[in-house]
Motif scaffolding. Structure first.
Motif, PDB file in Angstrom:
ATOM      1  N   SER A 181      20.146 -11.934  36.300  1.00 12.70           N
ATOM      2  CA  SER A 181      19.570 -13.245  36.597  1.00 12.70           C
ATOM      3  C   SER A 181      19.601 -14.241  35.451  1.00 12.70           C
ATOM      4  N   GLN A 182      19.803 -13.792  34.194  1.00 18.38           N
ATOM      5  CA  GLN A 182      19.833 -14.737  33.093  1.00 18.38           C
ATOM      6  C   GLN A 182      20.614 -14.202  31.909  1.00 18.38           C
ATOM      7  N   PHE A 183      21.040 -15.135  31.036  1.00 16.10           N
ATOM      8  CA  PHE A 183      21.673 -14.820  29.764  1.00 16.10           C
ATOM      9  C   PHE A 183      20.754 -15.282  28.645  1.00 16.10           C
ATOM     10  N   MET A 184      20.591 -14.425  27.620  1.00 13.60           N
ATOM     11  CA  MET A 184      19.759 -14.753  26.468  1.00 13.60           C
ATOM     12  C   MET A 184      20.581 -14.614  25.193  1.00 13.60           C
ATOM     13  N   PRO A 185      20.845 -15.725  24.477  1.00  8.43           N
ATOM     14  CA  PRO A 185      21.561 -15.617  23.206  1.00  8.43           C
ATOM     15  C   PRO A 185      20.606 -15.285  22.054  1.00  8.43           C
ATOM     16  N   TYR A 186      21.159 -14.641  21.039  1.00 10.23           N
ATOM     17  CA  TYR A 186      20.397 -14.291  19.841  1.00 10.23           C
ATOM     18  C   TYR A 186      21.168 -14.730  18.602  1.00 10.23           C
ATOM     19  N   ILE A 187      20.460 -15.257  17.615  1.00  9.24           N
ATOM     20  CA  ILE A 187      21.009 -15.451  16.280  1.00  9.24           C
ATOM     21  C   ILE A 187      20.209 -14.554  15.355  1.00  9.24           C
ATOM     22  N   ASN A 188      20.910 -13.606  14.748  1.00  6.61           N
ATOM     23  CA  ASN A 188      20.252 -12.528  14.014  1.00  6.61           C
ATOM     24  C   ASN A 188      19.244 -11.852  14.947  1.00  6.61           C
ATOM     25  N   LYS A 189      17.985 -11.849  14.632  1.00  2.00           N
ATOM     26  CA  LYS A 189      17.021 -11.178  15.513  1.00  2.00           C
ATOM     27  C   LYS A 189      16.201 -12.152  16.347  1.00  2.00           C
ATOM     28  N   VAL A 190      16.585 -13.417  16.332  1.00  2.00           N
ATOM     29  CA  VAL A 190      15.779 -14.457  16.968  1.00  2.00           C
ATOM     30  C   VAL A 190      16.386 -14.872  18.308  1.00  2.00           C
ATOM     31  N   ALA A 191      15.611 -14.702  19.376  1.00  2.00           N
ATOM     32  CA  ALA A 191      16.050 -15.139  20.702  1.00  2.00           C
ATOM     33  C   ALA A 191      16.133 -16.653  20.743  1.00  2.00           C
ATOM     34  N   GLN A 192      17.187 -17.174  21.392  1.00  2.00           N
ATOM     35  CA  GLN A 192      17.397 -18.608  21.517  1.00  2.00           C
ATOM     36  C   GLN A 192      16.971 -19.065  22.916  1.00  2.00           C
ATOM     37  N   THR A 193      17.604 -20.093  23.447  1.00  2.00           N
ATOM     38  CA  THR A 193      17.211 -20.633  24.752  1.00  2.00           C
ATOM     39  C   THR A 193      18.019 -19.977  25.871  1.00  2.00           C
ATOM     40  N   PRO A 194      17.375 -19.248  26.776  1.00  2.00           N
ATOM     41  CA  PRO A 194      18.101 -18.565  27.855  1.00  2.00           C
ATOM     42  C   PRO A 194      18.374 -19.504  29.022  1.00  2.00           C
ATOM     43  N   ALA A 195      19.146 -19.024  29.964  1.00  2.00           N
ATOM     44  CA  ALA A 195      19.393 -19.787  31.187  1.00  2.00           C
ATOM     45  C   ALA A 195      19.580 -18.826  32.348  1.00  2.00           C
ATOM     46  N   ALA A 196      19.067 -19.219  33.502  1.00  2.00           N
ATOM     47  CA  ALA A 196      19.193 -18.416  34.712  1.00  2.00           C
ATOM     48  C   ALA A 196      20.518 -18.715  35.399  1.00  2.00           C
ATOM     49  N   TYR A 197      20.985 -17.784  36.220  1.00  2.00           N
ATOM     50  CA  TYR A 197      22.198 -17.990  36.994  1.00  2.00           C
ATOM     51  C   TYR A 197      22.138 -17.160  38.264  1.00  2.00           C
ATOM     52  N   THR A 198      22.999 -17.509  39.209  1.00  2.00           N
ATOM     53  CA  THR A 198      23.166 -16.735  40.430  1.00  2.00           C
ATOM     54  C   THR A 198      24.647 -16.483  40.630  1.00  2.00           C
ATOM     55  N   ALA A 199      25.049 -15.229  40.611  1.00  2.00           N
ATOM     56  CA  ALA A 199      26.454 -14.878  40.790  1.00  2.00           C
ATOM     57  C   ALA A 199      26.871 -15.090  42.239  1.00  2.00           C
ATOM     58  N   SER A 200      28.146 -15.426  42.420  1.00  2.00           N
ATOM     59  CA  SER A 200      28.656 -15.603  43.776  1.00  2.00           C
ATOM     60  C   SER A 200      30.143 -15.283  43.801  1.00  2.00           C
ATOM     61  N   GLY A 201      30.620 -14.850  44.955  1.00  2.00           N
ATOM     62  CA  GLY A 201      32.040 -14.597  45.123  1.00  2.00           C
ATOM     63  C   GLY A 201      32.543 -13.407  44.335  1.00  2.00           C
ATOM     64  N   THR A 202      33.856 -13.303  44.236  1.00  2.00           N
ATOM     65  CA  THR A 202      34.504 -12.218  43.509  1.00  2.00           C
ATOM     66  C   THR A 202      34.647 -12.590  42.043  1.00  2.00           C
ATOM     67  N   ASN A 203      34.151 -11.731  41.167  1.00  2.00           N
ATOM     68  CA  ASN A 203      34.195 -12.065  39.744  1.00  2.00           C
ATOM     69  C   ASN A 203      34.633 -10.866  38.901  1.00  2.00           C
ATOM     70  N   THR A 204      35.529 -10.047  39.427  1.00  2.00           N
ATOM     71  CA  THR A 204      36.008  -8.886  38.688  1.00  2.00           C
ATOM     72  C   THR A 204      36.988  -9.322  37.605  1.00  2.00           C
ATOM     73  N   THR A 205      36.748  -8.877  36.383  1.00  2.00           N
ATOM     74  CA  THR A 205      37.629  -9.221  35.267  1.00  2.00           C
ATOM     75  C   THR A 205      38.608  -8.075  35.004  1.00  2.00           C
ATOM     76  N   SER A 206      39.777  -8.431  34.470  1.00  2.00           N
ATOM     77  CA  SER A 206      40.801  -7.419  34.214  1.00  2.00           C
ATOM     78  C   SER A 206      41.491  -7.635  32.864  1.00  2.00           C
ATOM     79  N   ARG A 207      40.864  -8.402  31.982  1.00  2.00           N
ATOM     80  CA  ARG A 207      41.387  -8.575  30.624  1.00  2.00           C
ATOM     81  C   ARG A 207      40.236  -8.903  29.684  1.00  2.00           C
ATOM     82  N   THR A 208      40.318  -8.366  28.460  1.00  2.00           N
ATOM     83  CA  THR A 208      39.335  -8.627  27.412  1.00  2.00           C
ATOM     84  C   THR A 208      40.053  -9.257  26.224  1.00  2.00           C
TER      85      THR A 208
END
Length: 257
Positions: A181-208
């Motif tokens: 439901s959300q992504f939370m970024p961190y700088i060192n050990k400090v949490a930054q500003t998160p954001a909520a999301y809702t996944a939809s559709g096909t989102n399979t990845t095949s490359r890194t």
């Protein structure tokens, strides 16, 4: 809380069962060519970076040419340098981070807008993208993210998360923890500003990818950075694990965090 076994010995990323674990100071895991036979000396190319996680999820250059990053000894604090022009290490397989994940890098990012250092894509050239370590489209020093499905529907837009001064040409640990439901970024050990999301559709990845966005050809968004280490885990880390991991990754840059 850390287990008694963990409290009695030094922390290792292996404790987290990582999906990917790369370290620039493990010189035996770096090779000058894609085939992976010769370890690099200072400022020589990196054609393959072998995974320490036991999953054999090595990242490699697309050819033994000028698209290879370089390994820099840096007076005993080595890093892999991606030049922000065409350097790329990639693998035609997705880590499958969409869902529960934690990705942390010991790094120094050069500020530039809309650049992607680490993420996933579609190796067949499709629209699916998950830009995990990304700079903001308008503020070069700010950490950001992007996710879209196979139909090009953006279900997590750039500008949704905010990690100020993530990429300001200083060494730091930058990471992102995500759940359903959300992504939370961190700088060192400090949490930054998160954001909520809702996944939809096909989102399979095949490359890194490490260094830029690549599908079956270079898409762009080249990122210039020093990369000391990467740890990617397919679960949401607890705060105690984040703290231990950030402390560990700090040592890869010669920092006490």
């Amino acid at each position: 809380m850390l287990s008694r076994a963990r409290q009695s010995r030094a922390f290792s990323p292996a404790d987290l069962s990582p999906a990917l674990w790369l370290e620039a100071d493990a010189r035996h895991t770096l090779f000058t060519e894609v085939a992976g036979s010769t370890t690099p000396n200072d400022t020589e190319t990196v054609g393959r970076w072998a995974d320490k996680s036991m999953n054999s999820f090595d990242l490699a250059a697309i050819a033994d040419d000028t698209t290879r990053p370089t390994w820099v000894a840096n007076s005993g604090v080595p890093y892999v340098n991606v030049d922000g022009s065409n350097d790329l290490l990639t693998r035609a397989a997705g880590l499958g981070l969409l869902g529960n994940f934690s990705v942390f890098l010991a790094m120094r990012g050069n500020p530039a807008t809309n650049r992607v250092l680490f993420g996933e894509a579609d190796s067949a050239g499709g629209a699916t993208r998950f830009d995990v370590i990304k700079s903001n489209n308008t503020t070069a020093t700010t950490g950001d993210m992007l996710a879209r499905n196979a139909a090009s529907t953006i279900w997590f837009a750039a500008g949704s998360v905010s990690a100020p001064l993530a990429f300001d040409n200083t060494d730091k640990v930058y990471g992102v923890v995500g759940d359903a439901s959300q992504f939370m970024p961190y700088i060192n050990k400090v949490a930054q500003t998160p954001a909520a999301y809702t996944a939809s559709g096909t989102n399979t990845t095949s490359r890194t990818n490490l260094g830029l966005v690549y599908t079956n050809a270079v898409v762009g968004a080249q990122f210039a950075a020093r990369v000391y280490a990467i740890v990617a885990v397919k679960k949401v880390l607890m705060s105690s694990d984040i703290n231990a991991l950030v402390t560990y990754l700090g040592t890869k840059m010669g920092l006490s965090l």
